[in-house]
Design a protein around this motif. Sequence first.
Motif, PDB file in Angstrom:
ATOM      1  N   GLU A 160     -95.024 -19.978 -74.504  1.00 58.96           N
ATOM      2  CA  GLU A 160     -95.175 -18.980 -73.912  1.00 58.96           C
ATOM      3  C   GLU A 160     -93.635 -17.865 -74.901  1.00 58.96           C
ATOM      4  O   GLU A 160     -93.938 -17.009 -75.430  1.00 58.96           O
ATOM      5  CB  GLU A 160     -93.354 -19.008 -72.637  1.00 58.96           C
ATOM      6  CG  GLU A 160     -93.237 -18.589 -71.419  1.00 58.96           C
ATOM      7  CD  GLU A 160     -92.699 -19.344 -70.417  1.00 58.96           C
ATOM      8  OE1 GLU A 160     -91.808 -18.313 -70.317  1.00 58.96           O
ATOM      9  OE2 GLU A 160     -93.279 -20.495 -69.620  1.00 58.96           O
ATOM     10  N   GLU A 161     -92.962 -18.883 -75.919  1.00 57.45           N
ATOM     11  CA  GLU A 161     -91.922 -18.175 -76.721  1.00 57.45           C
ATOM     12  C   GLU A 161     -92.988 -17.485 -77.402  1.00 57.45           C
ATOM     13  O   GLU A 161     -92.800 -15.965 -77.783  1.00 57.45           O
ATOM     14  CB  GLU A 161     -91.185 -18.769 -77.381  1.00 57.45           C
ATOM     15  CG  GLU A 161     -90.025 -19.507 -76.408  1.00 57.45           C
ATOM     16  CD  GLU A 161     -88.934 -18.760 -75.882  1.00 57.45           C
ATOM     17  OE1 GLU A 161     -89.614 -16.867 -76.145  1.00 57.45           O
ATOM     18  OE2 GLU A 161     -88.131 -18.645 -75.385  1.00 57.45           O
ATOM     19  N   SER A 162     -93.861 -18.244 -78.259  1.00 58.47           N
ATOM     20  CA  SER A 162     -94.969 -18.106 -79.101  1.00 58.47           C
ATOM     21  C   SER A 162     -96.156 -16.284 -78.304  1.00 58.47           C
ATOM     22  O   SER A 162     -96.462 -15.375 -79.503  1.00 58.47           O
ATOM     23  CB  SER A 162     -95.886 -18.788 -79.747  1.00 58.47           C
ATOM     24  OG  SER A 162     -96.491 -19.182 -79.475  1.00 58.47           O
ATOM     25  N   ALA A 163     -96.267 -16.649 -76.899  1.00 57.21           N
ATOM     26  CA  ALA A 163     -96.679 -15.480 -77.067  1.00 57.21           C
ATOM     27  C   ALA A 163     -96.231 -14.127 -76.778  1.00 57.21           C
ATOM     28  O   ALA A 163     -96.734 -13.058 -77.060  1.00 57.21           O
ATOM     29  CB  ALA A 163     -97.371 -16.177 -75.480  1.00 57.21           C
ATOM     30  N   ALA A 179     -85.686 -11.371 -83.192  1.00 57.44           N
ATOM     31  CA  ALA A 179     -84.593 -12.246 -81.414  1.00 57.44           C
ATOM     32  C   ALA A 179     -86.096 -13.079 -81.607  1.00 57.44           C
ATOM     33  O   ALA A 179     -85.613 -14.526 -81.336  1.00 57.44           O
ATOM     34  CB  ALA A 179     -84.243 -11.217 -80.444  1.00 57.44           C
ATOM     35  N   GLN A 180     -86.884 -13.082 -80.664  1.00 63.69           N
ATOM     36  CA  GLN A 180     -88.310 -13.394 -80.762  1.00 63.69           C
ATOM     37  C   GLN A 180     -88.622 -14.488 -81.918  1.00 63.69           C
ATOM     38  O   GLN A 180     -89.164 -15.454 -81.275  1.00 63.69           O
ATOM     39  CB  GLN A 180     -88.769 -12.645 -80.345  1.00 63.69           C
ATOM     40  CG  GLN A 180     -90.598 -13.220 -79.106  1.00 63.69           C
ATOM     41  CD  GLN A 180     -89.540 -13.948 -78.093  1.00 63.69           C
ATOM     42  OE1 GLN A 180     -88.764 -13.749 -77.259  1.00 63.69           O
ATOM     43  NE2 GLN A 180     -90.288 -15.274 -77.504  1.00 63.69           N
ATOM     44  N   PHE A 181     -88.578 -13.974 -82.443  1.00 63.39           N
ATOM     45  CA  PHE A 181     -89.189 -14.869 -83.910  1.00 63.39           C
ATOM     46  C   PHE A 181     -87.620 -16.104 -83.788  1.00 63.39           C
ATOM     47  O   PHE A 181     -88.592 -17.146 -83.537  1.00 63.39           O
ATOM     48  CB  PHE A 181     -88.894 -14.134 -85.223  1.00 63.39           C
ATOM     49  CG  PHE A 181     -89.270 -15.675 -86.114  1.00 63.39           C
ATOM     50  CD1 PHE A 181     -90.718 -15.415 -86.827  1.00 63.39           C
ATOM     51  CD2 PHE A 181     -88.343 -15.989 -86.962  1.00 63.39           C
ATOM     52  CE1 PHE A 181     -91.125 -16.667 -87.471  1.00 63.39           C
ATOM     53  CE2 PHE A 181     -88.809 -16.909 -87.921  1.00 63.39           C
ATOM     54  CZ  PHE A 181     -90.400 -17.146 -87.692  1.00 63.39           C
ATOM     55  N   GLY A 182     -86.652 -15.800 -83.493  1.00 68.06           N
ATOM     56  CA  GLY A 182     -85.263 -16.829 -83.958  1.00 68.06           C
ATOM     57  C   GLY A 182     -85.807 -17.902 -82.296  1.00 68.06           C
ATOM     58  O   GLY A 182     -85.911 -19.198 -82.129  1.00 68.06           O
ATOM     59  N   ALA A 183     -86.848 -16.985 -81.142  1.00 66.97           N
ATOM     60  CA  ALA A 183     -86.424 -17.820 -79.988  1.00 66.97           C
ATOM     61  C   ALA A 183     -87.504 -18.636 -79.815  1.00 66.97           C
ATOM     62  O   ALA A 183     -88.358 -19.922 -79.887  1.00 66.97           O
ATOM     63  CB  ALA A 183     -86.836 -16.623 -78.700  1.00 66.97           C
ATOM     64  N   THR A 184     -88.760 -18.651 -81.100  1.00 66.11           N
ATOM     65  CA  THR A 184     -90.343 -19.563 -81.153  1.00 66.11           C
ATOM     66  C   THR A 184     -89.529 -20.830 -82.057  1.00 66.11           C
ATOM     67  O   THR A 184     -89.596 -21.584 -81.945  1.00 66.11           O
ATOM     68  CB  THR A 184     -91.218 -18.307 -81.567  1.00 66.11           C
ATOM     69  OG1 THR A 184     -91.105 -17.244 -81.352  1.00 66.11           O
ATOM     70  CG2 THR A 184     -92.110 -19.077 -81.747  1.00 66.11           C
ATOM     71  N   GLY A 185     -88.691 -20.217 -83.080  1.00 64.83           N
ATOM     72  CA  GLY A 185     -88.186 -21.008 -83.922  1.00 64.83           C
ATOM     73  C   GLY A 185     -87.425 -22.780 -82.998  1.00 64.83           C
ATOM     74  O   GLY A 185     -87.642 -23.823 -83.346  1.00 64.83           O
ATOM     75  N   LYS A 186     -86.534 -21.827 -82.258  1.00 71.33           N
ATOM     76  CA  LYS A 186     -85.722 -22.383 -81.536  1.00 71.33           C
ATOM     77  C   LYS A 186     -86.872 -23.729 -80.244  1.00 71.33           C
ATOM     78  O   LYS A 186     -85.977 -24.605 -80.248  1.00 71.33           O
ATOM     79  CB  LYS A 186     -85.392 -21.713 -80.425  1.00 71.33           C
ATOM     80  CG  LYS A 186     -83.468 -21.959 -80.626  1.00 71.33           C
ATOM     81  CD  LYS A 186     -82.476 -21.250 -79.865  1.00 71.33           C
ATOM     82  CE  LYS A 186     -81.217 -21.586 -79.513  1.00 71.33           C
ATOM     83  NZ  LYS A 186     -80.192 -19.899 -78.406  1.00 71.33           N
TER      84      LYS A 186
END
Lengths: 155, 155
Positions: free
Chosen positions: A117-120, A136-143
């Motif tokens: 979901e995050e990477s999409a 921010a979304q890169f951070g969420a994906t890494g998380k």
Amino acid sequence: MKALFNVAISGLLIASLSATAFAEDEKEEAVEYRQGVFEAIKWNFMPMAAMVKGEVEFNKDEFAMRAERVAALSKMPLEGFKEGTAMGETEEGENDAKPEIWKDWDDFKGKMAALEEESAKLAEVAKGDDMDQIKAQFGATGKSCKSCHDEYRHK
Amino acid sequence: MKALFNVAISGLLIASLSATAFAEDEKEEAVEYRQGVFEAIKWNFMPMAAMVKGEVEFNKDEFAMRAERVAALSKMPLEGFKEGTAMGETEEGENDAKPEIWKDWDDFKGKMAALEEESAKLAEVAKGDDMDQIKAQFGATGKSCKSCHDEYRHK
């Protein structure tokens, strides 16, 4: 009669041996597959991290291309997590998966779904120009990577 | 003066050693990356082959999903073919690439582009119901794998 019995027993032994060998092959292949997918995710994730951190110049097209790849790849590893293929559970034995994966399968599956979901979302925002949103979304994906690693991966 | 000179030389040595180590790391990572991608291609390709051969029942959704994955993956391995990473050219040395890849780079690149094209077509026809077309396009995709393996891969 005894000879016939022996033949039958040998037949059974061979059948059971090859069933084991086949299962072992399947397990090793599953490990290699999921490791391959994670290798490809890492390869594409690292240059994005370098851009987000400002270590290299931000290249919009490259970032979007790599985000697209990670989104596609994130759908793939789950089927490689076949039960009985954690660290030490296969003949080769060399992998980082913890057996908790199969004990807490629903939680693990949920964490993999979160990565998807995050990477999409990352692939989506990477098409735009909002750098704050991208970061921010890169951070969420890494998380979402980390939350799985913390619980289900050795080291 | 001599001491200063020695310090300068040691500094240069360390710098050149770490440059080599870094390049070697990069090479190994490139090999692992492309091998990972090919592992993922194989994993998704084999069940399609089994369906096409009639060894397992044709499952349209699964076939289309795997064709989509192979099409996405086929775009990825090229950048892992960094010059100087053929069999025996890296410290680990274990891979199947022939050095001809870099001698005939344009031909190699063309063959990788053919895989991309054929697998994109496969993903497209797999959305439909024309089994003859699906089988023919699966064959064309397999052929594009083989034409590269024949020339540029050991064994």
